[in-house]
Design a protein around this motif. Structure first.
Motif, mmCIF file in Angstrom:
data_model
loop_
_atom_site.group_PDB
_atom_site.id
_atom_site.type_symbol
_atom_site.label_atom_id
_atom_site.label_comp_id
_atom_site.label_asym_id
_atom_site.label_seq_id
_atom_site.Cartn_x
_atom_site.Cartn_y
_atom_site.Cartn_z
ATOM 1 N N PRO A 281 0.827 -1.173 0.023
ATOM 2 C CA PRO A 281 0.034 -0.129 -0.013
ATOM 3 C C PRO A 281 0.781 1.135 -0.013
ATOM 4 O O PRO A 281 0.470 2.053 -0.522
ATOM 5 C CB PRO A 281 -0.893 -0.038 1.267
ATOM 6 N N GLY A 282 2.018 1.423 0.597
ATOM 7 C CA GLY A 282 2.692 2.406 0.638
ATOM 8 C C GLY A 282 3.796 2.678 -0.657
ATOM 9 O O GLY A 282 4.549 3.747 -0.609
ATOM 10 N N GLY A 283 3.641 1.539 -1.507
ATOM 11 C CA GLY A 283 4.496 1.913 -2.680
ATOM 12 C C GLY A 283 5.683 0.916 -2.865
ATOM 13 O O GLY A 283 6.552 0.759 -3.703
ATOM 14 N N SER B 47 14.058 -2.643 -2.162
ATOM 15 C CA SER B 47 13.875 -1.107 -2.009
ATOM 16 C C SER B 47 14.378 -0.648 -3.257
ATOM 17 O O SER B 47 15.444 -1.126 -3.633
ATOM 18 C CB SER B 47 14.431 -0.486 -0.966
ATOM 19 N N LEU B 48 13.750 0.501 -3.765
ATOM 20 C CA LEU B 48 14.327 1.087 -5.095
ATOM 21 C C LEU B 48 14.309 2.495 -5.020
ATOM 22 O O LEU B 48 13.291 2.957 -4.276
ATOM 23 C CB LEU B 48 13.293 0.628 -6.339
ATOM 24 N N ALA B 49 15.451 3.107 -5.527
ATOM 25 C CA ALA B 49 15.269 4.480 -5.350
ATOM 26 C C ALA B 49 15.861 4.951 -6.696
ATOM 27 O O ALA B 49 16.822 4.288 -7.543
ATOM 28 C CB ALA B 49 16.081 5.149 -4.305
ATOM 29 N N HIS B 50 15.496 6.206 -7.256
ATOM 30 C CA HIS B 50 16.222 6.815 -8.383
ATOM 31 C C HIS B 50 16.183 8.352 -8.495
ATOM 32 O O HIS B 50 15.041 8.720 -7.937
ATOM 33 C CB HIS B 50 15.661 6.159 -9.718
ATOM 34 N N GLY C 124 15.049 -0.028 3.157
ATOM 35 C CA GLY C 124 14.798 1.143 2.476
ATOM 36 C C GLY C 124 16.138 1.919 1.987
ATOM 37 O O GLY C 124 16.898 2.116 2.498
ATOM 38 N N VAL C 125 16.103 2.338 0.588
ATOM 39 C CA VAL C 125 16.985 3.412 0.057
ATOM 40 C C VAL C 125 16.670 4.849 -0.362
ATOM 41 O O VAL C 125 15.433 4.661 -0.771
ATOM 42 C CB VAL C 125 17.673 2.473 -0.841
ATOM 43 N N ASP C 126 17.330 5.667 -0.385
ATOM 44 C CA ASP C 126 16.823 6.825 -1.046
ATOM 45 C C ASP C 126 18.134 7.307 -1.452
ATOM 46 O O ASP C 126 19.277 7.223 -0.883
ATOM 47 C CB ASP C 126 16.231 7.698 -0.117
ATOM 48 N N GLN D 60 5.769 2.967 4.384
ATOM 49 C CA GLN D 60 5.105 4.331 4.639
ATOM 50 C C GLN D 60 5.488 5.080 3.424
ATOM 51 O O GLN D 60 4.454 6.101 3.021
ATOM 52 C CB GLN D 60 5.048 4.681 6.155
ATOM 53 N N GLY D 61 6.676 5.095 3.103
ATOM 54 C CA GLY D 61 7.065 6.261 2.275
ATOM 55 C C GLY D 61 6.755 7.627 2.472
ATOM 56 O O GLY D 61 6.667 8.017 3.787
ATOM 57 N N MET D 62 6.414 8.458 1.571
ATOM 58 C CA MET D 62 6.078 9.869 1.615
ATOM 59 C C MET D 62 4.692 10.024 2.511
ATOM 60 O O MET D 62 4.486 11.181 2.943
ATOM 61 C CB MET D 62 5.897 10.783 0.438
ATOM 62 N N ARG D 63 4.028 8.988 2.852
ATOM 63 C CA ARG D 63 2.764 9.168 3.457
ATOM 64 C C ARG D 63 3.027 9.435 5.193
ATOM 65 O O ARG D 63 2.142 9.948 5.685
ATOM 66 C CB ARG D 63 1.960 7.822 3.573
ATOM 67 N N ARG D 64 4.358 9.265 5.404
ATOM 68 C CA ARG D 64 4.889 9.376 6.841
ATOM 69 C C ARG D 64 5.471 10.711 6.742
ATOM 70 O O ARG D 64 6.207 10.924 6.243
ATOM 71 C CB ARG D 64 5.629 8.321 7.010
ATOM 72 N N GLY D 65 4.893 11.574 7.821
ATOM 73 C CA GLY D 65 5.531 12.795 7.812
ATOM 74 C C GLY D 65 6.850 12.748 8.407
ATOM 75 O O GLY D 65 7.097 12.241 9.637
#
Length: 292
Positions: free
Chosen positions: A103-105, A119-122, A138-140, A194-199
């Motif tokens: 759900p969080g992507g 986890s994927l980041a680009h 998680g990666v960013d 949660q991704g960007m849904r989490r503040g």
């Protein structure tokens, strides 16, 4: 051996041919691996691959509907890289894997729940993929040349304690630390699903005596998390968040919600340069751990 030495910096994979042996050795040794590449390096091989349709799988409609050609190609390559990386550590064919999204992507492999986390980041031309068998990862990634306004965004990104510490730094160090904090928080919230849904302002970090980034909460669950930031290709900050289920003796901290899975962890070294603002001009080798 320090955490940074034990887990190693992200590995460069120049194309479908690898080097996958090094990735598999890292994965078998420490339970996770992070790879980086560019979509240009993979583009020709990916588009000419007769199994591209199968490699894209359920992502193919999204790929075909992307309006911009560059975005469409980058999307396709990132999914191909992710499948090749997962297939390498699982010892299977990339086209045999099916990627779904939580759900969080967060990407996940169908049929491998509890066995392998992705986890994927680009950003720009860079693609980063992380795989872990110890729990969610998680990666960013962000270009070090990106300038994010601390004054405008501190309320959305920082806790009051973080904002106070950052405000006391010289402007160049503040900008660098703020960008690094941003990537750490995005990597962490991705790992939580949660991704960007989490503040971001609800997630607190501090720096320990060795300059490592750790969660501000000192609970046993928080101590199971590890974080690292590396400089990749002399241009990008790549942050990774991981949690070790073997060390996670409690529910997740007030920083987040427990999802029943941990992260491959360890005391991963994560230090900040005194002046990382012009990092792109430092001449450091690729994937150098960012140090103070």
């Amino acid at each position: 051996m320090s955490g940074a030495q034990a887990f190693g910096a992200p590995l460069h994979v120049a194309g479908p041919e690898g080097p996958w042996e090094e990735v598999c050795d890292r994965f078998e040794s420490v339970g996770r691996a992070v790879v980086h590449t560019t979509w240009g390096e993979w583009l020709t091989a990916a588009l000419l691959d007769p199994e591209l349709r199968a490699l894209l799988g359920r992502d193919r409609p999204r790929y075909r509907q992307s309006p911009a050609a560059a975005g469409r190609l980058a999307f396709a390559v990132s999914r191909v890289v992710m499948k090749h990386t997962a297939a390498a550590v699982l010892g299977t064919a990339p086209a045999a894997l099916d990627i779904a999204y939580l759900p969080g992507g967060q990407p996940a492999l169908r049929g491998f729940g509890g066995e392998l986390w992705l986890s994927l980041a680009h950003t720009e031309e860079l693609i980063v993929v992380a795989v872990s068998r110890g729990g969610p990862v998680g990666v960013d990634a962000e270009a070090v040349t990106r300038r994010v306004s601390f004054e405008a965004l501190q309320g959305q990104v920082c806790t009051p304690q973080e904002a106070e510490l950052l405000a006391a730094l010289p402007e160049d160090r503040r900008a660098a630390r703020f960008l690094r904090l941003w990537t750490l928080k995005e990597a962490y919230t991705k790992a939580l699903g949660q991704g960007m849904r989490r503040g971001f302002a609800t997630v607190g970090f501090r720096w320990d005596g060795d300059g490592r980034a750790v969660l501000a909460d000192d609970s046993p669950a928080a101590r199971a998390w590890s974080f690292t930031t590396c400089l990749v290709r002399d241009r990008y900050l790549v942050s990774e968040a991981c949690r070790d289920t073997a060390r996670d003796t409690g529910r997740d901290t007030g920083q987040g919600t427990d999802h029943g899975a941990g992260q491959a962890a360890g005391q991963v070294e994560d230090r900040l340069r005194d002046d990382p603002g012009p990092l792109a001009a430092t001449g450091l080798p690729p994937a150098q751990t960012v140090r103070s």
